[in-house]
Design a protein around this motif. Structure first.
Motif, PDB file in Angstrom:
ATOM      1  N   ILE A  49       6.430  -4.481  -4.845  1.00  0.00           N
ATOM      2  CA  ILE A  49       6.487  -4.067  -3.781  1.00  0.00           C
ATOM      3  C   ILE A  49       5.111  -4.618  -3.206  1.00  0.00           C
ATOM      4  CG2 ILE A  49       3.958  -2.208  -3.615  1.00  0.00           C
ATOM      5  CD1 ILE A  49       4.824  -1.042  -6.123  1.00  0.00           C
ATOM      6  N   THR A  50       5.516  -6.002  -3.410  1.00  0.00           N
ATOM      7  CA  THR A  50       4.317  -7.318  -2.799  1.00  0.00           C
ATOM      8  C   THR A  50       5.631  -7.612  -1.991  1.00  0.00           C
ATOM      9  OG1 THR A  50       2.422  -7.668  -4.987  1.00  0.00           O
ATOM     10  CG2 THR A  50       2.585  -9.194  -3.527  1.00  0.00           C
ATOM     11  N   ALA A  51       6.371  -7.641  -2.165  1.00  0.00           N
ATOM     12  CA  ALA A  51       7.550  -8.692  -1.668  1.00  0.00           C
ATOM     13  C   ALA A  51       7.333  -7.282   0.140  1.00  0.00           C
ATOM     14  CB  ALA A  51       8.835  -8.328  -2.296  1.00  0.00           C
ATOM     15  N   ALA A  52       7.711  -6.024  -0.490  1.00  0.00           N
ATOM     16  CA  ALA A  52       8.527  -4.520   0.381  1.00  0.00           C
ATOM     17  C   ALA A  52       6.954  -5.013   1.321  1.00  0.00           C
ATOM     18  CB  ALA A  52       8.642  -3.708  -0.063  1.00  0.00           C
ATOM     19  N   LYS A  53       6.283  -4.683   1.208  1.00  0.00           N
ATOM     20  CA  LYS A  53       4.519  -4.694   1.739  1.00  0.00           C
ATOM     21  C   LYS A  53       4.795  -5.943   2.379  1.00  0.00           C
ATOM     22  CE  LYS A  53       1.188  -3.940  -0.983  1.00  0.00           C
ATOM     23  NZ  LYS A  53      -0.087  -4.071  -1.452  1.00  0.00           N
ATOM     24  N   ASN A  54       4.908  -7.357   2.420  1.00  0.00           N
ATOM     25  CA  ASN A  54       4.248  -8.629   3.083  1.00  0.00           C
ATOM     26  C   ASN A  54       5.568  -8.543   4.333  1.00  0.00           C
ATOM     27  OD1 ASN A  54       4.043 -11.197   3.307  1.00  0.00           O
ATOM     28  ND2 ASN A  54       6.091 -11.364   2.974  1.00  0.00           N
ATOM     29  N   GLU A  55       6.896  -7.812   3.255  1.00  0.00           N
ATOM     30  CA  GLU A  55       8.266  -7.857   4.391  1.00  0.00           C
ATOM     31  C   GLU A  55       7.954  -7.101   5.812  1.00  0.00           C
ATOM     32  OE1 GLU A  55      11.893  -9.149   6.088  1.00  0.00           O
ATOM     33  OE2 GLU A  55      10.665 -10.047   4.245  1.00  0.00           O
ATOM     34  N   LEU A  56       7.168  -6.263   5.663  1.00  0.00           N
ATOM     35  CA  LEU A  56       7.215  -5.081   6.513  1.00  0.00           C
ATOM     36  C   LEU A  56       5.305  -5.113   7.654  1.00  0.00           C
ATOM     37  CD1 LEU A  56       8.005  -1.400   4.136  1.00  0.00           C
ATOM     38  CD2 LEU A  56       9.196  -2.970   6.007  1.00  0.00           C
ATOM     39  N   GLY A  57       5.057  -6.086   7.054  1.00  0.00           N
ATOM     40  CA  GLY A  57       3.560  -6.750   7.397  1.00  0.00           C
ATOM     41  C   GLY A  57       2.603  -5.493   7.589  1.00  0.00           C
ATOM     42  N   ILE A  58       2.305  -5.409   5.882  1.00  0.00           N
ATOM     43  CA  ILE A  58       1.577  -3.161   5.755  1.00  0.00           C
ATOM     44  C   ILE A  58       0.284  -3.927   4.855  1.00  0.00           C
ATOM     45  CG2 ILE A  58       1.039  -1.470   3.790  1.00  0.00           C
ATOM     46  CD1 ILE A  58       4.124  -1.307   5.071  1.00  0.00           C
ATOM     47  N   ASP A  59      -0.376  -4.317   4.662  1.00  0.00           N
ATOM     48  CA  ASP A  59      -1.548  -4.606   4.022  1.00  0.00           C
ATOM     49  C   ASP A  59      -2.753  -2.906   3.332  1.00  0.00           C
ATOM     50  OD1 ASP A  59      -3.706  -5.911   2.437  1.00  0.00           O
ATOM     51  OD2 ASP A  59      -4.822  -6.886   4.525  1.00  0.00           O
ATOM     52  N   LEU A  60      -2.284  -3.320   2.452  1.00  0.00           N
ATOM     53  CA  LEU A  60      -2.514  -1.469   1.819  1.00  0.00           C
ATOM     54  C   LEU A  60      -2.363  -1.754  -0.044  1.00  0.00           C
ATOM     55  CD1 LEU A  60      -3.680   1.736   2.707  1.00  0.00           C
ATOM     56  CD2 LEU A  60      -1.225   1.753   2.195  1.00  0.00           C
ATOM     57  N   ASP A  61      -3.732  -1.531  -0.266  1.00  0.00           N
ATOM     58  CA  ASP A  61      -3.313  -0.933  -1.956  1.00  0.00           C
ATOM     59  C   ASP A  61      -3.588   0.358  -2.255  1.00  0.00           C
ATOM     60  OD1 ASP A  61      -4.271  -3.624  -2.586  1.00  0.00           O
ATOM     61  OD2 ASP A  61      -6.370  -3.446  -2.247  1.00  0.00           O
ATOM     62  N   VAL A  62      -1.990   0.837  -2.490  1.00  0.00           N
ATOM     63  CA  VAL A  62      -2.038   1.666  -3.607  1.00  0.00           C
ATOM     64  C   VAL A  62      -1.868   2.462  -4.620  1.00  0.00           C
ATOM     65  CG1 VAL A  62      -0.132   4.101  -2.763  1.00  0.00           C
ATOM     66  CG2 VAL A  62      -0.409   2.416  -0.719  1.00  0.00           C
ATOM     67  N   ASP A  63      -2.044   3.777  -5.457  1.00  0.00           N
ATOM     68  CA  ASP A  63      -1.988   3.795  -6.309  1.00  0.00           C
ATOM     69  C   ASP A  63      -0.455   4.357  -6.980  1.00  0.00           C
ATOM     70  OD1 ASP A  63      -1.981   4.732  -9.207  1.00  0.00           O
ATOM     71  OD2 ASP A  63      -4.013   6.125  -8.823  1.00  0.00           O
ATOM     72  N   THR A  64       0.100   3.428  -7.603  1.00  0.00           N
ATOM     73  CA  THR A  64       1.449   3.295  -7.930  1.00  0.00           C
ATOM     74  C   THR A  64       1.918   4.387  -8.523  1.00  0.00           C
ATOM     75  OG1 THR A  64       1.518   0.776  -7.376  1.00  0.00           O
ATOM     76  CG2 THR A  64       3.592   1.842  -8.254  1.00  0.00           C
ATOM     77  N   ASP A  65       1.498   4.043  -9.099  1.00  0.00           N
ATOM     78  CA  ASP A  65       1.687   5.691 -10.284  1.00  0.00           C
ATOM     79  C   ASP A  65       1.719   6.476  -9.843  1.00  0.00           C
ATOM     80  OD1 ASP A  65       1.479   3.437 -12.839  1.00  0.00           O
ATOM     81  OD2 ASP A  65      -0.995   4.067 -13.225  1.00  0.00           O
ATOM     82  N   VAL A  66       0.905   7.484  -8.939  1.00  0.00           N
ATOM     83  CA  VAL A  66       0.486   8.232  -7.854  1.00  0.00           C
ATOM     84  C   VAL A  66       1.913   8.867  -7.640  1.00  0.00           C
ATOM     85  CG1 VAL A  66       0.051   9.347  -6.164  1.00  0.00           C
ATOM     86  CG2 VAL A  66      -1.837   8.525  -8.081  1.00  0.00           C
ATOM     87  N   LEU A  67       2.314   7.221  -7.088  1.00  0.00           N
ATOM     88  CA  LEU A  67       3.820   8.247  -5.579  1.00  0.00           C
ATOM     89  C   LEU A  67       4.842   7.641  -7.234  1.00  0.00           C
ATOM     90  CD1 LEU A  67       2.872   5.206  -3.141  1.00  0.00           C
ATOM     91  CD2 LEU A  67       3.102   7.777  -3.493  1.00  0.00           C
ATOM     92  N   LEU A  68       4.909   7.449  -8.148  1.00  0.00           N
ATOM     93  CA  LEU A  68       6.190   7.478  -8.878  1.00  0.00           C
ATOM     94  C   LEU A  68       6.095   8.877  -9.724  1.00  0.00           C
ATOM     95  CD1 LEU A  68       5.925   3.834 -11.115  1.00  0.00           C
ATOM     96  CD2 LEU A  68       7.571   4.948  -9.150  1.00  0.00           C
ATOM     97  N   ASP A  69       5.063   9.453 -10.145  1.00  0.00           N
ATOM     98  CA  ASP A  69       4.803  10.910 -10.101  1.00  0.00           C
ATOM     99  C   ASP A  69       4.906  11.344  -9.900  1.00  0.00           C
ATOM    100  OD1 ASP A  69       3.799   9.794 -12.492  1.00  0.00           O
ATOM    101  OD2 ASP A  69       1.664  10.053 -12.179  1.00  0.00           O
ATOM    102  N   LEU A  70       4.614  11.058  -8.545  1.00  0.00           N
ATOM    103  CA  LEU A  70       5.578  12.552  -6.985  1.00  0.00           C
ATOM    104  C   LEU A  70       6.808  12.535  -6.929  1.00  0.00           C
ATOM    105  CD1 LEU A  70       5.077  13.893  -5.040  1.00  0.00           C
ATOM    106  CD2 LEU A  70       5.019  11.673  -3.606  1.00  0.00           C
ATOM    107  N   ALA A  71       7.475  11.091  -6.631  1.00  0.00           N
ATOM    108  CA  ALA A  71       9.186  10.606  -7.334  1.00  0.00           C
ATOM    109  C   ALA A  71       9.692  11.846  -8.278  1.00  0.00           C
ATOM    110  CB  ALA A  71       9.357   9.276  -7.036  1.00  0.00           C
ATOM    111  N   ARG A  72       9.332  11.489  -9.188  1.00  0.00           N
ATOM    112  CA  ARG A  72       9.646  12.245 -10.553  1.00  0.00           C
ATOM    113  C   ARG A  72       9.452  13.360 -10.385  1.00  0.00           C
ATOM    114  NH1 ARG A  72       5.456  10.970 -14.815  1.00  0.00           N
ATOM    115  NH2 ARG A  72       4.005  13.418 -13.681  1.00  0.00           N
TER     116      ARG A  72
END
Length: 315
Positions: A223-246
């Motif tokens: 996630i850190t690498a992806a945010k860096n590559e995309l120029g995004i500076d955003l703290d996101v609750d990863t667990d929320v997105l993983l639960d949503l994907a599930r």
């Protein structure tokens, strides 16, 4: 934590890597130099002592004369780069090498906190020595207790003083060994065997790349690498997105998982962005996925309006 400036030494010859461009070697999809620059992103000013290159964030470039003059000459060039800035140099100077794949801002905060006396209870490590106003610096030590003078924070006045004394004693700083830097400084140490890991050989690079993919850290690293590559500076609750994907995968269909998280990100951006917007969009999508799942588990007519046997009036 007080304001600080940073100096990153990135101009070594990398002889044990066969002369490869070590700061540009990628670990976890990111150049080693960029990983270090992220760790010290809180610095008021950052000077990188090396030939200029593309980096993930803006820095000031400096070079020792002649190039390849060794770490003390490079450090002095870094200080001159800070002194040339329009604002006074910060009291605390963070000094880093550019080959530290696991250094994070957590460790940086610990070093700075130990120097200014605020401490950092969250730091995984131990310190020794008295923490007082007379302290000249704080070094990171590896798991075997070896000092790492290029993973350290120093008081600007002490650093300038000791480099001046060494230059006067030896007529120049070129070629002097790094161990002379700490000889006459009052220092304490913090032990952190992970953050102090540096990449000197290709075996070190391979070990770092393997560790990046360990189960406990691979998602954070990605996630850190992806945010860096995309120029995004955003703290996101990863667990929320993983639960949503599930929920989307189980309640709708497997391909719905990545598509739904994409749509959540797009909706959050449309709503102005930020962690709150992501959380709100994710909650709505999760509720929708749960409704889909409930429909699949219920009887065909269980959600229909109840039927009545009453006949309409004839008149």
């Amino acid at each position: 934590m007080n304001a600080y400036d940073a100096i990153v030494l990135a101009g070594g010859a990398a002889r044990r890597l066969g002369g490869a461009d070590k700061p540009g070697v990628r670990v976890g999809g990111r150049a080693l130099l960029d990983r270090v620059l992220q760790a010290c992103a809180g610095a008021r000013a950052t000077v990188v002592v090396a030939e200029p290159r593309r980096t993930a964030r803006p820095v000031v470039w400096a070079r020792e004369e002649p190039p390849g003059g060794g770490p003390l000459a490079a450090l002095e060039a870094g200080i001159r780069g800070l002194e040339a800035a329009p604002v006074p140099v910060a009291e605390s100077i963070l000094v880093l090498s550019a080959d530290l794949p696991f250094l994070g801002d957590h460790t940086v905060r610990g070093l700075l906190g130990a120097l200014d006396g605020t401490g950092d209870d969250a730091l995984d490590g131990t310190s020794d020595g008295a923490l007082d106003d007379m302290l000249d610096g704080v070094l990171l030590a590896d798991g075997d207790g070896r000092d790492q003078p290029l993973v350290a924070v120093y008081r600007y006045a002490a650093l300038r003083r000791v480099l001046g004394e060494l230059a006067a004693e030896h007529d120049a700083l070129n070629g002097l060994p790094l161990r002379l830097l700490t000889r006459n400084l009052s220092l304490t140490r913090i032990t952190d065997p992970v953050a102090s890991f540096d990449c000197d050989t290709w075996d070190d690079i391979a070990a770092a790349r393997s560790r990046i993919r360990e189960h406990g850290r691979v998602l954070d690293e990605w996630i850190t690498a992806a945010k860096n590559e995309l120029g995004i500076d955003l703290d996101v609750d990863t667990d929320v997105l993983l639960d949503l994907a599930r929920d989307a995968a189980h309640g709708v269909a497997r391909p719905a998982a990545p598509l739904t998280t994409f749509l959540v990100g797009y909706a959050a951006a449309q709503a102005g962005g930020g962690p709150e917007a992501v959380a709100s969009a994710a909650a709505k999508a999760a509720e929708l996925a749960n409704r889909w799942a409930q429909e699949a588990d219920s009887k065909p007519d269980s959600d229909a309006e109840p039927k009545t046997d009453a006949k309409p009036d004839a008149g």
